[in-house]
Design a protein around this motif. Sequence first.
Motif, short mmCIF file in Angstrom:
data_model
loop_
_atom_site.label_atom_id
_atom_site.label_comp_id
_atom_site.label_asym_id
_atom_site.label_seq_id
_atom_site.Cartn_x
_atom_site.Cartn_y
_atom_site.Cartn_z
N ARG A 1 -4.12 5.82 -1.87
CA ARG A 1 -2.85 5.14 -2.16
C ARG A 1 -2.24 5.73 -3.40
O ARG A 1 -2.95 6.12 -4.32
N PHE B 1 -2.84 -11.18 4.56
CA PHE B 1 -2.91 -9.82 5.11
C PHE B 1 -2.36 -9.93 6.52
O PHE B 1 -2.65 -10.91 7.23
N GLN C 1 -13.66 2.24 0.15
CA GLN C 1 -13.73 0.85 0.64
C GLN C 1 -14.87 0.73 1.64
O GLN C 1 -15.36 1.72 2.18
N PHE D 1 -3.14 -8.55 9.19
CA PHE D 1 -4.11 -8.43 10.29
C PHE D 1 -5.16 -9.53 10.30
O PHE D 1 -6.08 -9.51 11.11
N THR D 2 -5.07 -10.48 9.37
CA THR D 2 -5.98 -11.63 9.41
C THR D 2 -5.17 -12.91 9.29
O THR D 2 -4.14 -12.96 8.64
N GLY E 1 -11.04 -8.87 -0.17
CA GLY E 1 -10.09 -9.54 0.72
C GLY E 1 -10.72 -9.69 2.08
O GLY E 1 -11.51 -8.85 2.50
N ALA E 2 -10.38 -10.78 2.77
CA ALA E 2 -11.01 -11.02 4.07
C ALA E 2 -10.17 -11.99 4.90
O ALA E 2 -9.10 -12.44 4.47
N GLN F 1 -6.47 2.18 4.07
CA GLN F 1 -7.50 1.13 4.15
C GLN F 1 -8.48 1.46 5.28
O GLN F 1 -8.10 2.06 6.27
N GLN G 1 0.85 -1.19 0.00
CA GLN G 1 0.00 0.00 0.00
C GLN G 1 0.88 1.24 0.00
O GLN G 1 1.36 1.68 1.03
N GLU H 1 -15.39 -1.62 5.00
CA GLU H 1 -14.80 -2.62 5.90
C GLU H 1 -15.93 -3.30 6.66
O GLU H 1 -16.93 -2.66 7.02
N ALA I 1 -13.05 -10.33 9.36
CA ALA I 1 -13.03 -8.99 8.77
C ALA I 1 -12.98 -9.12 7.26
O ALA I 1 -12.50 -10.13 6.73
N PHE I 2 -13.55 -8.16 6.61
CA PHE I 2 -13.44 -8.13 5.14
C PHE I 2 -13.37 -6.69 4.67
O PHE I 2 -13.81 -5.76 5.37
N GLY I 3 -12.77 -6.51 3.50
CA GLY I 3 -12.68 -5.17 2.93
C GLY I 3 -13.05 -5.22 1.46
O GLY I 3 -12.46 -5.98 0.69
N SER J 1 -9.53 -0.53 7.17
CA SER J 1 -9.22 -1.44 8.29
C SER J 1 -8.79 -0.67 9.53
O SER J 1 -8.93 -1.16 10.66
N1 PHE Z 1 -7.57 -3.83 4.06
C1 PHE Z 1 -7.38 -4.78 3.02
C2 PHE Z 1 -6.97 -4.06 1.75
O1 PHE Z 1 -7.19 -2.89 1.67
C3 PHE Z 1 -8.60 -5.61 2.77
C4 PHE Z 1 -8.97 -6.47 3.93
C5 PHE Z 1 -9.82 -6.01 4.91
C6 PHE Z 1 -8.44 -7.74 4.06
C7 PHE Z 1 -10.19 -6.82 5.98
C8 PHE Z 1 -8.78 -8.54 5.12
C9 PHE Z 1 -9.64 -8.08 6.06
O2 PHE Z 1 -6.41 -4.64 0.86
#
Ligand code: PHE
Length: 344
Positions: free
Chosen positions: A200, A253, A213, A255-256, A287-288, A174, A160, A215, A310-312, A176
């Motif tokens: 970005r 990722f 995005q 954070f996951t 992404g998640a 993000q 990023q 989240e 979590a997902f984005g 996130s």
């Molecule tokens: N924040 C990630 C991105 O911008 C997407 C994401 C969010 C992935 C939450 C996993 C969980 O690429």
Amino acid sequence: MQELNHKLAEIKQEILDGMEQLESSKEVYEFKKSYLDSKKGKIGQLMKEMRNIAPENRAAYGKSVNELKEWATACFEELDVKLKAKELQQRYENEKIDITMPAVKKTKGNLHPITQVRNQLIDVFSSMGFEVFEGTEIETDYYNFTALNTPQDHPARDMQDTFYLSPEFLLRTQTSAGQIHVMENRKPPIKILSPGKVFRSDDDATHSPMFTQMEGLVVDKGITLCDLKGMLDVLVQKIYGEGTTTRLRPSYFPFTEPSVEVDCSCFACGGKGCKLCKGTGWIEVLGAGIVNKKVLENCGIDSEEYSGLAFGIGIERTAMLKYGINNIKLLFESDLRVLEQIDD
Ligand code: PHE
């Protein structure tokens, strides 16, 4: 008397010449006054002269002047009627309404495609009990990266390209970052959606330096990838149509853990393979993953008791797929020819 007759003939000619120049009933009125006004009018004055005329000539004088007066009155009247009719006609022409003319098209405004998709996503998830939390566009390095298990010098920061405002502050890359704020401030169960702009240093046909995005974060006892898949199946069906399914592919990722890339079955060809899905039958949509235990701990949540998902989702990407837009710039150019076509 001869002199008078001569004078009257002169006035008569003057009136005839003058009348030819008159174009409106208002002009006729003024012109008429300049002859017939009892004080200032030329004929009016001749009438007044009467008392200075020798008594034996008075009757003849009066008769001649009167004749001229009557003649002039009739002329003016005739011209006045003619011009008034013309003026009325002109007014009718000007005020004419052509009832066969096509009506002016009234256009109804519509929401921008990004707002439409954002609202659709919020609708889907709020029906599952999610609340909206909007974070801030300027974030600290800690919330955008470090607390999300991406400390300084972590190679994942490379994914990023970030606009730093100072060593500490940056434009969030993000949504996130919002996860951390929510988890710091609330106790599980947590179920939030966080839509917003992210930034970005990226710029091509499918990337823009500013994009949007959404989240999603769920933290509770016993949350698993199955919960994630179940929710995302509902999501893709609502957004791309009944019969659309998802598949999860391993990804990364910080954070996951585990992390997944979510694909949906191609809604254009039903999975047979086409141009849109590049022959694979699947389209990458978001992404998640399962929230990394370290992230829960960073926010003071007991990772033994609770787990999270979590997902984005990229909103522009979703809009582009859904509405068949091939260049992200079309979403930012405010060209009504494009925007008017998208009204769900
Ligand atoms: N924040 C990630 C991105 O911008 C997407 C994401 C969010 C992935 C939450 C996993 C969980 O690429």
